[in-house]
Design a protein around this motif. Structure first.
Motif, mmCIF file in Angstrom:
data_model
loop_
_atom_site.group_PDB
_atom_site.id
_atom_site.type_symbol
_atom_site.label_atom_id
_atom_site.label_comp_id
_atom_site.label_asym_id
_atom_site.label_seq_id
_atom_site.Cartn_x
_atom_site.Cartn_y
_atom_site.Cartn_z
ATOM 1 N N GLY A 1 0.787 -1.224 0.000
ATOM 2 C CA GLY A 1 0.000 0.000 0.000
ATOM 3 C C GLY A 1 0.822 1.279 0.000
ATOM 4 N N ASP A 2 0.101 2.398 0.057
ATOM 5 C CA ASP A 2 0.697 3.735 0.103
ATOM 6 C C ASP A 2 0.986 4.128 1.544
ATOM 7 O OD1 ASP A 2 0.291 3.967 -2.685
ATOM 8 O OD2 ASP A 2 -1.761 4.677 -2.353
ATOM 9 N N ILE A 3 1.915 5.061 1.739
ATOM 10 C CA ILE A 3 2.322 5.494 3.073
ATOM 11 C C ILE A 3 1.922 6.947 3.289
ATOM 12 C CG2 ILE A 3 4.213 5.605 4.718
ATOM 13 C CD1 ILE A 3 3.696 2.801 3.550
ATOM 14 N N PHE A 4 1.355 7.196 4.485
ATOM 15 C CA PHE A 4 0.852 8.522 4.820
ATOM 16 C C PHE A 4 1.500 9.043 6.101
ATOM 17 C CE2 PHE A 4 -2.229 6.405 2.247
ATOM 18 C CZ PHE A 4 -2.803 7.385 1.453
ATOM 19 N N ASP A 5 1.673 10.357 6.163
ATOM 20 C CA ASP A 5 2.086 11.023 7.388
ATOM 21 C C ASP A 5 0.838 11.136 8.261
ATOM 22 O OD1 ASP A 5 2.716 12.820 9.422
ATOM 23 O OD2 ASP A 5 3.900 14.133 8.124
ATOM 24 N N SER A 6 0.807 10.410 9.370
ATOM 25 C CA SER A 6 -0.409 10.357 10.181
ATOM 26 C C SER A 6 -0.748 11.688 10.838
ATOM 27 C CB SER A 6 -0.267 9.288 11.267
ATOM 28 O OG SER A 6 0.840 9.571 12.111
ATOM 29 N N SER A 7 0.201 12.609 10.894
ATOM 30 C CA SER A 7 -0.066 13.905 11.531
ATOM 31 C C SER A 7 -0.913 14.825 10.667
ATOM 32 C CB SER A 7 1.245 14.604 11.896
ATOM 33 O OG SER A 7 1.951 15.002 10.722
ATOM 34 N N GLN B 1 -1.179 13.357 4.765
ATOM 35 C CA GLN B 1 -0.561 13.554 3.455
ATOM 36 C C GLN B 1 0.212 12.307 3.032
ATOM 37 O OE1 GLN B 1 -0.968 16.438 1.450
ATOM 38 N NE2 GLN B 1 -2.556 16.678 3.023
ATOM 39 N N LYS B 2 0.043 11.935 1.754
ATOM 40 C CA LYS B 2 0.786 10.783 1.238
ATOM 41 C C LYS B 2 2.254 11.156 1.075
ATOM 42 C CE LYS B 2 -1.222 8.257 -1.806
ATOM 43 N NZ LYS B 2 -1.764 7.687 -3.079
ATOM 44 N N ILE B 3 3.136 10.317 1.554
ATOM 45 C CA ILE B 3 4.567 10.603 1.472
ATOM 46 C C ILE B 3 5.321 9.583 0.628
ATOM 47 C CG2 ILE B 3 4.663 11.919 3.613
ATOM 48 C CD1 ILE B 3 5.723 9.415 5.019
ATOM 49 N N ALA B 4 4.679 8.467 0.267
ATOM 50 C CA ALA B 4 5.325 7.458 -0.571
ATOM 51 C C ALA B 4 4.248 6.500 -1.065
ATOM 52 C CB ALA B 4 6.399 6.689 0.199
ATOM 53 N N GLY B 5 4.556 5.808 -2.167
ATOM 54 C CA GLY B 5 3.607 4.824 -2.664
ATOM 55 C C GLY B 5 3.521 4.796 -4.171
ATOM 56 N N LEU B 6 2.362 4.348 -4.648
ATOM 57 C CA LEU B 6 2.125 4.163 -6.075
ATOM 58 C C LEU B 6 2.216 5.479 -6.837
ATOM 59 C CD1 LEU B 6 1.204 2.261 -8.397
ATOM 60 C CD2 LEU B 6 -1.153 2.823 -7.737
ATOM 61 N N MET B 7 2.957 5.441 -7.977
ATOM 62 C CA MET B 7 3.116 6.628 -8.811
ATOM 63 C C MET B 7 2.596 6.354 -10.214
ATOM 64 S SD MET B 7 6.801 8.097 -7.555
ATOM 65 C CE MET B 7 6.276 9.774 -7.916
ATOM 66 N N ASP B 8 2.363 7.430 -10.986
ATOM 67 C CA ASP B 8 1.951 7.267 -12.376
ATOM 68 C C ASP B 8 3.134 6.747 -13.194
ATOM 69 O OD1 ASP B 8 3.555 9.543 -12.517
ATOM 70 O OD2 ASP B 8 2.250 10.544 -13.947
ATOM 71 N N PRO B 9 2.909 6.285 -14.432
ATOM 72 C CA PRO B 9 4.014 5.711 -15.220
ATOM 73 C C PRO B 9 5.188 6.661 -15.431
ATOM 74 C CG PRO B 9 1.908 5.101 -16.185
ATOM 75 C CD PRO B 9 1.610 6.108 -15.106
ATOM 76 N N GLU B 10 4.940 7.952 -15.429
ATOM 77 C CA GLU B 10 6.029 8.928 -15.607
ATOM 78 C C GLU B 10 6.700 9.283 -14.285
ATOM 79 O OE1 GLU B 10 2.877 9.457 -17.029
ATOM 80 O OE2 GLU B 10 3.703 8.467 -18.816
ATOM 81 N N ARG B 11 6.205 8.731 -13.194
ATOM 82 C CA ARG B 11 6.738 8.972 -11.847
ATOM 83 C C ARG B 11 6.725 10.467 -11.488
ATOM 84 N NH1 ARG B 11 8.792 4.675 -9.509
ATOM 85 N NH2 ARG B 11 10.025 5.917 -8.049
ATOM 86 N N LYS B 12 5.609 11.107 -11.832
ATOM 87 C CA LYS B 12 5.471 12.527 -11.558
ATOM 88 C C LYS B 12 4.521 12.801 -10.396
ATOM 89 C CE LYS B 12 8.058 13.846 -15.044
ATOM 90 N NZ LYS B 12 9.396 14.457 -14.822
ATOM 91 N N ARG C 1 -3.034 3.702 10.466
ATOM 92 C CA ARG C 1 -3.008 5.158 10.296
ATOM 93 C C ARG C 1 -2.052 5.603 9.192
ATOM 94 N NH1 ARG C 1 -2.225 5.644 16.711
ATOM 95 N NH2 ARG C 1 -4.386 5.238 17.347
ATOM 96 N N CYS C 2 -1.050 4.784 8.901
ATOM 97 C CA CYS C 2 0.018 5.206 7.993
ATOM 98 C C CYS C 2 0.051 4.463 6.660
ATOM 99 C CB CYS C 2 1.380 5.024 8.668
ATOM 100 S SG CYS C 2 1.632 6.006 10.152
ATOM 101 N N GLU D 1 4.210 5.029 14.442
ATOM 102 C CA GLU D 1 3.868 5.973 13.371
ATOM 103 C C GLU D 1 5.082 6.809 12.986
ATOM 104 O OE1 GLU D 1 0.280 8.347 14.084
ATOM 105 O OE2 GLU D 1 -0.327 6.816 15.527
ATOM 106 N N LYS D 2 5.777 7.323 13.982
ATOM 107 C CA LYS D 2 6.968 8.147 13.727
ATOM 108 C C LYS D 2 8.063 7.327 13.057
ATOM 109 C CE LYS D 2 5.657 11.986 15.978
ATOM 110 N NZ LYS D 2 5.549 13.319 15.362
ATOM 111 N N ALA D 3 8.229 6.076 13.476
ATOM 112 C CA ALA D 3 9.255 5.217 12.888
ATOM 113 C C ALA D 3 8.948 4.933 11.421
ATOM 114 C CB ALA D 3 9.365 3.915 13.682
ATOM 115 N N ILE D 4 7.662 4.725 11.093
ATOM 116 C CA ILE D 4 7.270 4.494 9.701
ATOM 117 C C ILE D 4 7.618 5.713 8.847
ATOM 118 C CG2 ILE D 4 5.275 4.235 8.179
ATOM 119 C CD1 ILE D 4 4.047 2.433 10.394
ATOM 120 N N LYS D 5 7.296 6.897 9.339
ATOM 121 C CA LYS D 5 7.618 8.118 8.596
ATOM 122 C C LYS D 5 9.125 8.248 8.383
ATOM 123 C CE LYS D 5 7.018 13.150 8.685
ATOM 124 N NZ LYS D 5 6.519 14.318 9.450
#
Length: 324
Positions: free
Chosen positions: A191-197, A200-211, A264-265, A302-306
């Motif tokens: 899955g995708d990774i979120f900042d629980s605070s 906001q998504k901070i990492a995860g699936l991107m479009d083919p152009e990685r934009k 949460r993340c 949560e902090k360690a994941i971020k």
């Protein structure tokens, strides 16, 4: 509540030490969490495909013998061989459960699947486990990112590694009064990774152009009748350590409460394509409440994941050349 919580280094928690070893070409590694005076432990497994070793030792139905180490590694089930080296290292140093004829080190392990990143034919083995354990015996290494079990970690893999994001190993520790809690995690989720605070998504699936980021859950929903082959490349594994005194039953509850950090993340999380696992370990005598420690353990995780995401960032060219 934040005013009551002080961030500390994991090195400030007595009787726990971390050692790492990795193959930087093959992009895989091992992290050993060594308990100098043993630890009571519980475990929560929420993913459908765990690669694990000796987790029954964390059950309240088994003997009350303290663990000597928890091992986190890459290599999928092949990586379980790392614990052979950890046991050999501990035995050579006279560490283990006394049976009368030999001291038998008690070691639990969980692995991530990182065979699709770097090289698939080189996995953590006994020699790598031995090296990581020796380092843990010598000093505590609080390094994060592309090290140890996080060396080959990636996230957001619904559409394959080339639209995924690099992740790694994260560590966070806090103190509240006399209570100290630390979390160590290798983030390798489908899955995708979120900042629980701030969500906001901070990492995860991107479009083919990685934009730009795409939504992994939305992609899965669109594939509701023909989901992709997700039964590989994943799993988030972690360990929380506290200096409070708990038995295995309460530590199993703390481990299950810590799972809230994953929820949460990480999204989606705990799927059949993940082997998500969390150990909760007690190494002290501080008196505390299971509800307090379980709630704080989730916050620390949560902090360690971020930190696992932030500390593992590399440029796209370097990342893509290692995707098999």
């Amino acid at each position: 509540m934040e005013s009551l919580i002080k961030e500390i280094s994991i090195k400030e928690i007595d009787d726990v030490s971390i050692g790492h070893a990795q193959n930087d070409e093959a992009k895989t590694g091992v992290s050993v969490i060594y308990f100098k005076n043993g630890a009571q432990a519980g475990c929560d497994i929420s993913g459908g495909g765990p690669a694990s070793r000796e987790t029954p030792l964390t059950s309240s139905m088994t003997a009350d013998n303290p663990l000597n180490a928890v091992v986190l590694s890459g290599g999928s089930a092949f990586g379980l061989a790392a614990s052979d080296g950890v046991m050999r290292c501990l035995e050579e140093h006279g560490i283990g459960y006394e049976t009368g004829f030999a001291k038998v080190p008690l070691v639990c392990q969980s692995c991530i699947y990182d065979l699709a990143y770097g090289r698939a034919d080189i996995r953590p083995d006994s020699a790598m486990g031995y090296e990581a354990c020796m380092k843990a015996l010598e000093e505590c290494d609080d390094s994060m990112g592309n090290i140890g079990a996080g060396t080959g970690a990636t996230v957001g893999k619904v559409l394959g590694l080339k639209q995924a994001t690099k992740a790694g190993l994260g560590i966070h520790a806090i103190q509240v009064g006399e209570l100290k809690i630390a979390a160590i995690v290798a983030v390798n989720a489908v899955g995708d990774i979120f900042d629980s605070s701030n969500a906001q998504k901070i990492a995860g699936l991107m479009d083919p152009e990685r934009k730009v980021f795409l939504d992994s859950e939305e992609v899965l929903v669109r594939m509701v009748t023909t989901p992709p082959n997700l039964d590989k490349t994943n799993t988030t594994i972690g360990c929380v350590v506290c200096n409070a005194k708990f038995d295995k039953a309460k530590l199993n509850k703390i481990a299950s409460m810590t799972r809230n950090a994953y929820a949460r993340c990480i999204n989606p999380v705990g799927t059949m394509a993940d082997g998500d696992s969390i150990y909760a370990c007690s190494i002290g005598e501080v008196v505390s409440d299971v509800n307090v420690v379980g709630s704080l353990a989730a916050k620390v995780m949560e902090k360690a994941i971020k930190k696992a995401i932030e500390s593992a960032k590399i440029d796209d060219e370097e990342y893509l050349k290692n995707c098999l």
